[in-house]
Design an enzyme around this catalytic site. Structure first.
Site, PDB file in Angstrom:
ATOM      1  N   SER A   7     -12.239 -10.899  39.045  1.00  0.00           N
ATOM      2  CA  SER A   7     -12.949 -11.931  38.392  1.00  0.00           C
ATOM      3  C   SER A   7     -14.361 -11.736  38.987  1.00  0.00           C
ATOM      4  O   SER A   7     -14.771 -12.006  39.970  1.00  0.00           O
ATOM      5  CB  SER A   7     -12.292 -13.293  38.714  1.00  0.00           C
ATOM      6  OG  SER A   7     -13.275 -14.078  38.416  1.00  0.00           O
ATOM      7  N   HIS A  65     -11.525 -15.116  29.894  1.00  0.00           N
ATOM      8  CA  HIS A  65     -10.698 -16.421  30.251  1.00  0.00           C
ATOM      9  C   HIS A  65     -11.401 -17.786  30.032  1.00  0.00           C
ATOM     10  O   HIS A  65     -12.421 -18.044  30.700  1.00  0.00           O
ATOM     11  CB  HIS A  65     -10.281 -16.347  31.707  1.00  0.00           C
ATOM     12  CG  HIS A  65      -9.416 -17.678  32.070  1.00  0.00           C
ATOM     13  ND1 HIS A  65      -9.150 -17.737  33.442  1.00  0.00           N
ATOM     14  CD2 HIS A  65      -8.936 -18.540  31.346  1.00  0.00           C
ATOM     15  CE1 HIS A  65      -8.649 -18.832  33.492  1.00  0.00           C
ATOM     16  NE2 HIS A  65      -8.028 -19.513  32.242  1.00  0.00           N
ATOM     17  N   MET A  67     -12.186 -21.389  30.023  1.00  0.00           N
ATOM     18  CA  MET A  67     -11.651 -22.798  30.486  1.00  0.00           C
ATOM     19  C   MET A  67     -12.490 -23.802  29.937  1.00  0.00           C
ATOM     20  O   MET A  67     -13.442 -24.430  30.348  1.00  0.00           O
ATOM     21  CB  MET A  67     -11.633 -22.625  32.197  1.00  0.00           C
ATOM     22  CG  MET A  67     -10.695 -21.857  32.511  1.00  0.00           C
ATOM     23  SD  MET A  67     -11.028 -21.308  34.336  1.00  0.00           S
ATOM     24  CE  MET A  67     -11.933 -19.907  33.918  1.00  0.00           C
ATOM     25  N   ASP A 174      -3.444 -15.654  37.850  1.00  0.00           N
ATOM     26  CA  ASP A 174      -4.751 -16.013  38.257  1.00  0.00           C
ATOM     27  C   ASP A 174      -5.049 -16.835  39.329  1.00  0.00           C
ATOM     28  O   ASP A 174      -4.624 -18.126  39.005  1.00  0.00           O
ATOM     29  CB  ASP A 174      -5.556 -16.327  36.940  1.00  0.00           C
ATOM     30  CG  ASP A 174      -7.131 -16.459  37.013  1.00  0.00           C
ATOM     31  OD1 ASP A 174      -7.623 -16.111  38.243  1.00  0.00           O
ATOM     32  OD2 ASP A 174      -7.684 -16.887  36.139  1.00  0.00           O
TER      33      ASP A 174
HETATM   34  C1  DX5 Z   1     -10.213 -20.091  38.284  1.00  0.00           C
HETATM   35  C2  DX5 Z   1     -10.575 -18.628  37.690  1.00  0.00           C
HETATM   36  C3  DX5 Z   1     -10.164 -17.820  38.400  1.00  0.00           C
HETATM   37  C4  DX5 Z   1     -11.042 -17.363  39.831  1.00  0.00           C
HETATM   38  C5  DX5 Z   1     -10.043 -16.624  40.676  1.00  0.00           C
HETATM   39  O1  DX5 Z   1     -10.523 -21.227  37.597  1.00  0.00           O
HETATM   40  O2  DX5 Z   1     -10.015 -18.899  36.571  1.00  0.00           O
HETATM   41  O3  DX5 Z   1      -9.944 -16.506  37.679  1.00  0.00           O
HETATM   42  O4  DX5 Z   1     -12.018 -16.671  39.705  1.00  0.00           O
HETATM   43  O5  DX5 Z   1     -10.440 -16.579  41.816  1.00  0.00           O
HETATM   44  P1  DX5 Z   1      -9.753 -16.322  43.341  1.00  0.00           P
HETATM   45  O6  DX5 Z   1      -8.944 -15.015  43.153  1.00  0.00           O
HETATM   46  O7  DX5 Z   1     -10.921 -16.290  44.364  1.00  0.00           O
HETATM   47  O8  DX5 Z   1      -8.669 -17.369  43.414  1.00  0.00           O
HETATM   48 ZN    ZN Z   2      -9.719 -16.729  35.429  1.00  0.00          ZN
END
Ligand code: DX5
Ligand code: ZN
Length: 215
Positions: A7, A65, A67, A174
């Site tokens: 990510s 992704h 959100m 994720d």
């Molecule tokens: C969180 C994101 C993730 C995030 C994961 O809202 O959707 O993709 O970047 O980060 P880590 O691997 O640090 O938990």
């Molecule tokens: Zn994500």
């Protein structure tokens, strides 16, 4: 070999080009792009102009992704950014079936994301239409959070749902992925692991991605 989707949320954005180039040269299967709108989640990340800049340099598929609320408004823009997979949240889509068809009609793979408190059974009537399901193993909005252990139970139930319905969907996880949680997820049949802070805070991100790929 499990697929790894680093990510870029955890990358240093002042060095975005260099980080994309690092991912090009890694064993990553795709690049995970986290778009946050400050409404669906309590944080704002980046939008389409930044994804376009990433796409110009990326030599791996983009897993976008979203959100955000009303993701169906942006299907064509996401496609025009060169996304390979468009991930929409179940919780953001009252007309999920329509959005999934729109994503596929636009030529992308359709993925649906579930928040930690959303049961996998909510997908039972659409699972055969999906290319991928993304299980959030943290509450979305921030990198660097702790893995929620109940995700393993959801992963098992999701794999069962996929098997009993004959769906071709693959499963991505994720949030909070590291060598330990990653090994457990790999053993339970996860297909794709997203990893943000674990990769980008590592002294050697290339080696870390390769270690995760070999789980
Ligand atoms: C969180 C994101 C993730 C995030 C994961 O809202 O959707 O993709 O970047 O980060 P880590 O691997 O640090 O938990
Ligand atoms: Zn994500």
């Amino acid at each position: 070999m499990i697929q790894i989707a680093p990510s870029l949320l955890s990358a240093d954005f002042s060095q975005l080009g260099r980080n994309v180039e690092m991912l090009n040269n890694s064993t990553a299967a795709m690049m995970h792009i986290d778009v946050m709108d400050g409404v669906f989640v309590p944080n704002i990340s980046f939008g389409f102009p930044v994804i376009k800049s990433i796409q110009k340099l990326a030599r791996k598929p983009l897993d976008v992704h979203l959100m955000i609320v009303d993701p169906q408004r942006y299907v064509n823009q996401v496609r025009d950014c060169g996304a390979h997979i468009m991930n929409v949240h179940y919780e953001a889509c009252p007309h999920l079936h329509r959005v999934v068809q729109q994503i596929k009609d636009a030529g992308m793979k359709a993925a649906v994301t579930l928040n930690p408190a959303t049961p996998v059974e909510m997908l039972s009537d659409i699972i055969t239409d999906l290319d991928m399901v993304l299980l959030m193993s943290v509450n979305p909005g921030f990198g660097g959070q702790k893995f929620i252990p109940h995700t393993i139970n959801k992963l098992r139930r999701l794999k069962q749902l996929i098997a009993t319905t004959g769906s071709n969907a693959i499963v991505e996880i994720d949030g909070g992925v590291n060598m330990e949680t990653g090994a457990e997820l790999a053993a339970e049949g996860a297909d794709v692991l997203v990893a943000g802070s674990f990769v980008f805070s590592a002294p050697d991100p290339l080696k870390t991605i390769s270690d995760l790929s070999n789980l």
